[in-house]
Design an enzyme around this catalytic site. Structure first.
Site, PDB file in Angstrom:
ATOM      1  N   ASN A   1       0.881  -1.175   0.000  1.00  0.00           N
ATOM      2  CA  ASN A   1       0.000   0.000   0.000  1.00  0.00           C
ATOM      3  C   ASN A   1       0.913   1.218   0.000  1.00  0.00           C
ATOM      4  O   ASN A   1       1.497   1.563   1.030  1.00  0.00           O
ATOM      5  CB  ASN A   1      -0.892  -0.034   1.251  1.00  0.00           C
ATOM      6  CG  ASN A   1      -1.704   1.243   1.403  1.00  0.00           C
ATOM      7  OD1 ASN A   1      -1.765   2.067   0.493  1.00  0.00           O
ATOM      8  ND2 ASN A   1      -2.334   1.404   2.563  1.00  0.00           N
TER       9      ASN A   1
ATOM     10  N   LYS B   1       0.149   4.222  -0.182  1.00  0.00           N
ATOM     11  CA  LYS B   1      -0.477   5.414   0.421  1.00  0.00           C
ATOM     12  C   LYS B   1      -0.211   6.611  -0.503  1.00  0.00           C
ATOM     13  O   LYS B   1      -0.212   6.447  -1.723  1.00  0.00           O
ATOM     14  CB  LYS B   1       0.028   5.609   1.853  1.00  0.00           C
ATOM     15  CG  LYS B   1      -0.116   4.321   2.683  1.00  0.00           C
ATOM     16  CD  LYS B   1       0.105   4.493   4.143  1.00  0.00           C
ATOM     17  CE  LYS B   1      -0.084   3.166   4.861  1.00  0.00           C
ATOM     18  NZ  LYS B   1       0.011   3.249   6.295  1.00  0.00           N
TER      19      LYS B   1
ATOM     20  N   HIS C   1      -9.556   1.189   4.858  1.00  0.00           N
ATOM     21  CA  HIS C   1      -8.270   1.342   5.548  1.00  0.00           C
ATOM     22  C   HIS C   1      -8.442   2.296   6.733  1.00  0.00           C
ATOM     23  O   HIS C   1      -9.220   3.246   6.673  1.00  0.00           O
ATOM     24  CB  HIS C   1      -7.217   1.885   4.566  1.00  0.00           C
ATOM     25  CG  HIS C   1      -5.833   1.828   5.135  1.00  0.00           C
ATOM     26  ND1 HIS C   1      -5.363   2.784   6.007  1.00  0.00           N
ATOM     27  CD2 HIS C   1      -4.845   0.918   4.996  1.00  0.00           C
ATOM     28  CE1 HIS C   1      -4.122   2.459   6.368  1.00  0.00           C
ATOM     29  NE2 HIS C   1      -3.788   1.319   5.765  1.00  0.00           N
TER      30      HIS C   1
ATOM     31  N   GLU D   1      -6.738   4.668   7.786  1.00  0.00           N
ATOM     32  CA  GLU D   1      -6.506   6.091   7.484  1.00  0.00           C
ATOM     33  C   GLU D   1      -7.724   6.699   6.800  1.00  0.00           C
ATOM     34  O   GLU D   1      -8.016   7.881   6.974  1.00  0.00           O
ATOM     35  CB  GLU D   1      -5.231   6.243   6.634  1.00  0.00           C
ATOM     36  CG  GLU D   1      -3.992   5.993   7.484  1.00  0.00           C
ATOM     37  CD  GLU D   1      -2.808   5.435   6.730  1.00  0.00           C
ATOM     38  OE1 GLU D   1      -2.779   5.512   5.484  1.00  0.00           O
ATOM     39  OE2 GLU D   1      -1.892   4.900   7.395  1.00  0.00           O
TER      40      GLU D   1
ATOM     41  N   GLU E   1      -5.240  -4.853  10.617  1.00  0.00           N
ATOM     42  CA  GLU E   1      -4.198  -3.829  10.762  1.00  0.00           C
ATOM     43  C   GLU E   1      -4.451  -3.050  12.047  1.00  0.00           C
ATOM     44  O   GLU E   1      -5.185  -2.046  12.045  1.00  0.00           O
ATOM     45  CB  GLU E   1      -4.242  -2.847   9.587  1.00  0.00           C
ATOM     46  CG  GLU E   1      -3.876  -3.448   8.259  1.00  0.00           C
ATOM     47  CD  GLU E   1      -3.276  -2.400   7.324  1.00  0.00           C
ATOM     48  OE1 GLU E   1      -2.213  -2.683   6.754  1.00  0.00           O
ATOM     49  OE2 GLU E   1      -3.842  -1.309   7.187  1.00  0.00           O
TER      50      GLU E   1
ATOM     51  N   GLY F   1       2.552   2.109  10.874  1.00  0.00           N
ATOM     52  CA  GLY F   1       3.450   3.256  10.764  1.00  0.00           C
ATOM     53  C   GLY F   1       4.214   3.581  12.032  1.00  0.00           C
ATOM     54  O   GLY F   1       4.814   4.653  12.137  1.00  0.00           O
TER      55      GLY F   1
HETATM   56  P1  13P Z   1       3.159   0.248   7.681  1.00  0.00           P
HETATM   57  O1  13P Z   1       3.655  -1.013   7.040  1.00  0.00           O
HETATM   58  O2  13P Z   1       3.914   1.477   7.226  1.00  0.00           O
HETATM   59  O3  13P Z   1       3.065   0.120   9.169  1.00  0.00           O
HETATM   60  O4  13P Z   1       1.665   0.493   7.151  1.00  0.00           O
HETATM   61  C1  13P Z   1       0.770  -0.556   7.194  1.00  0.00           C
HETATM   62  C2  13P Z   1      -0.421  -0.152   6.425  1.00  0.00           C
HETATM   63  O5  13P Z   1      -1.154   0.744   6.787  1.00  0.00           O
HETATM   64  C3  13P Z   1      -0.684  -0.859   5.158  1.00  0.00           C
HETATM   65  O6  13P Z   1      -1.980  -0.628   4.702  1.00  0.00           O
END
Ligand code: 13P
Length: 262
Positions: free
Chosen positions: A9, A11, A95, A97, A167, A173
């Site tokens: 992902n 982002k 997701h 976010e 997740e 993150g």
């Molecule tokens: P990270 O791998 O940066 O922790 O992010 C995970 C994520 O949100 C994947 O969708």
């Protein structure tokens, strides 16, 4: 046996120049790793580039969201057929976010999930709890509620052409992944909850773990019985970080296949 899967992902990251380096490195890095599936979910403007560089390879591509309606007066939105126009086979739905920063809810995520399937795109449906929710012992309640927004509403069969992702927000993150045991516990909870409605769907649906996965921890996570691969953020942005995670999936799948043989 469920195939392992690794999804990147990106982002809101990337540029034409850096994407090319990343995708060329990824295609070369996973060439021949055919017992697992690899997907990158890229920002909309780069779908065309992903299609050009990934077609006829063993890496699929997809979007990070879609709108649940078709054409219309919805400034800034992207309809499902626009993703299929660019060859997308997968799309992220719900997701954390999107839920926390763009006010998406269980209801809107469920509508997007269905719209993706109706367009022939496999939704990757994300679930997870915050640190406060975990500390209050609400993990099962939150993840269960998010899962129920699909399976109680549409029936367990809706997962036939879908992928689930756990997740935990406290691991996304942060550089602090769930331990394999913590992740396995929630994955087993998810599978058991589906099994109460439909055992076969529960046994076949893939559940990915996401949250600070790296080449150093991927294999231990992917070896857990209910973890079928990873959804990767930061470590999907460079081929030298992402390919080792894909290799971990391939290695784990190779071992599983060897032990499954008579
Ligand atoms: P990270 O791998 O940066 O922790 O992010 C995970 C994520 O949100 C994947 O969708």
């Amino acid at each position: 046996m469920r195939r392992k899967m690794v999804v990147g992902n990106w982002k809101m990251n990337g540029s034409i120049a850096t994407n090319k380096v990343l995708l060329d490195g990824l295609v070369a890095g996973v060439h021949g790793y055919d017992n697992s599936d690899y997907v990158v979910c890229v920002p909309y403007p780069y779908l065309c580039q992903a299609q050009q560089l990934l077609q006829d390879t063993n890496v699929a591509w997809g979007g990070q969201n879609l709108c649940s309606t078709k054409n219309g007066a919805l400034t800034g939105a992207v309809a499902p057929h626009m993703l299929t126009d660019y060859g997308c086979t997968h799309v992220l739905i719900g997701h954390s976010e999107r839920r926390s920063q763009f006010h998406e809810t269980d209801d809107t995520a469920a509508a997007r999930f269905l719209a993706a399937q109706q367009a022939g795109i496999t939704p990757i449906f994300c679930m997870g709890e915050t640190a406060e929710e975990r500390e209050s012992d609400w993990t099962d309640y939150i993840v269960g509620r998010q899962l129920d927004s699909l399976i109680r509403r549409f029936g367990a069969n809706v997962l036939d052409n879908a992928v689930l992702a756990y997740e935990p927000l406290w691991a996304v993150g942060t550089g602090k992944p769930a331990t394999p045991e913590q992740a396995q516990e929630v994955h087993a909870f998810i599978r058991d909850r589906i099994a109460k409605l439909d055992y076969e769907v529960a046994a076949s649906v893939r559940i990915l773990y996401g949250g600070s996965v790296t080449g150093a921890n991927a294999e231990q996570l992917f070896e857990m019985p209910d973890i079928d691969g990873g959804l990767i953020g930061r470590a999907s942005l460079k081929a030298e970080d992402f390919v080792p995670i894909c290799r971990a999936a391939h290695a784990t799948a190779t071992r599983c296949l060897a032990t499954a043989k008579p």
